[in-house]
Scaffold this motif. Structure first.
Motif, PDB file in Angstrom:
ATOM      1  N   TRP A 107     -60.124  -0.783  41.793  1.00 40.73           N
ATOM      2  CA  TRP A 107     -60.511   0.179  40.761  1.00 40.73           C
ATOM      3  C   TRP A 107     -60.947   1.516  41.359  1.00 40.73           C
TER       4      TRP A 107
ATOM      5  N   TYR B 211     -58.772   2.917  34.020  1.00 35.11           N
ATOM      6  CA  TYR B 211     -59.255   3.446  32.742  1.00 35.11           C
ATOM      7  C   TYR B 211     -60.663   2.970  32.399  1.00 35.11           C
ATOM      8  N   GLU B 212     -60.911   1.673  32.478  1.00 33.84           N
ATOM      9  CA  GLU B 212     -62.213   1.148  32.056  1.00 33.84           C
ATOM     10  C   GLU B 212     -63.348   1.771  32.859  1.00 33.84           C
ATOM     11  N   GLU B 213     -63.154   1.863  34.169  1.00 35.46           N
ATOM     12  CA  GLU B 213     -64.210   2.408  35.028  1.00 35.46           C
ATOM     13  C   GLU B 213     -64.368   3.919  34.830  1.00 35.46           C
TER      14      GLU B 213
ATOM     15  N   SER C 200     -63.770   5.514  32.046  1.00 34.92           N
ATOM     16  CA  SER C 200     -64.402   5.648  30.737  1.00 34.92           C
ATOM     17  C   SER C 200     -65.908   5.451  30.820  1.00 34.92           C
ATOM     18  N   LYS C 201     -66.335   4.443  31.544  1.00 30.82           N
ATOM     19  CA  LYS C 201     -67.768   4.150  31.630  1.00 30.82           C
ATOM     20  C   LYS C 201     -68.505   5.160  32.506  1.00 30.82           C
TER      21      LYS C 201
ATOM     22  N   SER D 176     -55.986   7.094  35.189  1.00 25.57           N
ATOM     23  CA  SER D 176     -56.597   6.249  34.156  1.00 25.57           C
ATOM     24  C   SER D 176     -55.769   6.265  32.874  1.00 25.57           C
TER      25      SER D 176
ATOM     26  N   ALA E 157     -55.011  -0.836  30.669  1.00 17.96           N
ATOM     27  CA  ALA E 157     -55.453  -0.285  29.382  1.00 17.96           C
ATOM     28  C   ALA E 157     -54.285   0.097  28.490  1.00 17.96           C
TER      29      ALA E 157
END
Length: 403
Positions: A37, A50-52, A54-55, A320, A326
């Motif tokens: 990631w 993407y998830e990381e 985004s957060k 991302s 994602a």
């Protein structure tokens, strides 16, 4: 690909993002994203998924990190350095909230909506100039004059001024590329010239306010808590630079994307109401701003990675936006439903000018698709490095006239 081995023996990819040959849309990057990631870079950590992204974009443990971009390139003074370290892009906390609050009213959706018919006229005027030839140099013949003249319309200045605005904004844009230090003298000279231009414009609107963006800025600065003259100038230079350089680049990248996806170009020609979706899809898959930069303000651990205070964290928005975890079908798709993208950044530093960019590009792209069939490269295209802020410098294309 070289790797660092961390104590848990996990192989972490390493990316040299200062190398002009480094490419966001490359097998090297895709392999790194599949493996991890994040990657280590010569500037700190790069977040790839993407998830990381985004957060971490919303994490209070990270602040805007672009303030250190000049220092990363060995630049510690000069006009660009002074402007860059004081503009809205890099300010934090109450300084950032205060200036953003004062600038917000000028970015009125009503003002932009009222200008849409003129944006449409302008796009068609530019297309008229080359449509009979069956070819054009897309950046010089459309993207640059369109992006810059939209800006002059917004600012309430004569459209004939656009070549000056374009030249200055393009030169300042060199500061965001990996060749920044070698271009520093040209960049500082452009900042000086744009300072003088902005100051003259502000003085004129203070004496003769109208309905344009600059007048709204000046009037807002007179009411209670106000922008001082330096803050006004810095904000105007940011608008001129950001509004032209990024929109021109993004239009060029949009044309690249649609030439790679001709079925989507045909769909846009048939259904011009998809113009806003076309903008979102291009921003997701092929943004001009390929990463946003943050800095850790405290030591913290994220998914087992210890991030020390002061660490630079690059959030790779392009990677991302096409992360298969994602986006199972990550290709350009005007009819697809996707999670929100971060082509305009995110969190408290979400791009203030996104209304303008969305409005002018969502009008231009369907008009182009409606009039140009089968756009294709004809050779001789030139590109900025594919990292940081990217896009075509020259984009010669051929096409068939519709209708």
């Amino acid at each position: 690909m070289s790797v660092d081995i961390v104590p848990n023996q996990f192989a972490v990819p390493y990316l040299d993002i200062s190398d002009p040959s480094f490419a966001m849309q490359s097998e090297e990057l895709r392999n790194a994203r599949e493996a991890s990631w994040y990657a280590r870079t010569n500037y700190g950590i790069a977040v790839l998924r993407y998830e990381e992204v985004s957060k971490l974009l919303k994490s209070p443990k990270l602040i805007q990190g672009s303030a250190k971009w000049p220092a990363h390139n060995g630049v510690h003074g000069g006009l660009f350095f002074d402007w860059w370290t004081k503009n809205l892009l890099v300010l934090e906390g109450e300084d950032h909230h205060r200036i953003r609050r004062l600038l917000n009213p000028a970015f009125s959706p009503r003002l932009i909506k009222d200008l849409v018919p003129r944006f449409q006229e302008l796009a068609n005027e530019l297309i008229d100039d080359f449509i009979e030839k069956g070819e054009c140099e897309f950046i010089g013949d459309f993207a640059e004059p369109y992006a810059t003249r939209v800006l002059t319309i917004l600012l309430g200045i004569d459209e004939s001024e656009w070549p000056t605005i374009a030249r200055l904004a393009s030169t300042i844009g060199l500061a965001l590329g990996v060749t920044f230090k070698q271009d520093l003298d040209k960049v500082d000279a452009a900042v000086a010239e744009l300072y003088a231009y902005a100051e003259d414009l502000i003085k004129d609107r203070q004496a003769n306010p109208g309905e344009d963006f600059v007048s709204r800025l000046v009037l807002a600065s007179r009411d209670g808590d106000k922008l001082n003259d330096e803050e006004l100038r810095n904000a105007l230079v940011l608008l001129i630079f950001g509004g032209m350089d990024t929109t021109r680049n993004q239009l060029g990248l949009a044309m690249q994307s649609f030439m790679r996806n001709p079925d989507q170009w045909e769909l846009l020609a048939e259904r011009p109401e998809l113009g806003p979706k076309a903008v979102e899809e291009v921003m997701r898959t092929n943004p001009t701003v390929t990463w946003v930069t943050r800095e850790a303000v405290e030591d913290f651990t994220y998914q087992g990675l210890e991030i020390a205070a002061g660490t630079t964290v690059h959030l790779f928005t392009q990677a991302s936006g096409t992360d298969p975890l994602a986006f199972p079908n990550p290709e350009l798709d005007l009819l697809g439903e996707h999670p929100v993208h971060y082509g305009f950044g995110g969190g408290v530093h979400h791009c203030l000018g996104h209304f303008v960019a969305r409005a002018d590009m969502s009008e231009a792209l369907p008009l182009l698709a409606n009039r140009l069939a089968n756009p294709h490269l004809t050779g001789g295209d030139e590109w900025l490095p594919d990292s940081g802020n990217t896009g075509p410098i020259r984009l010669p294309i051929g096409f068939t006239q519709r209708g």
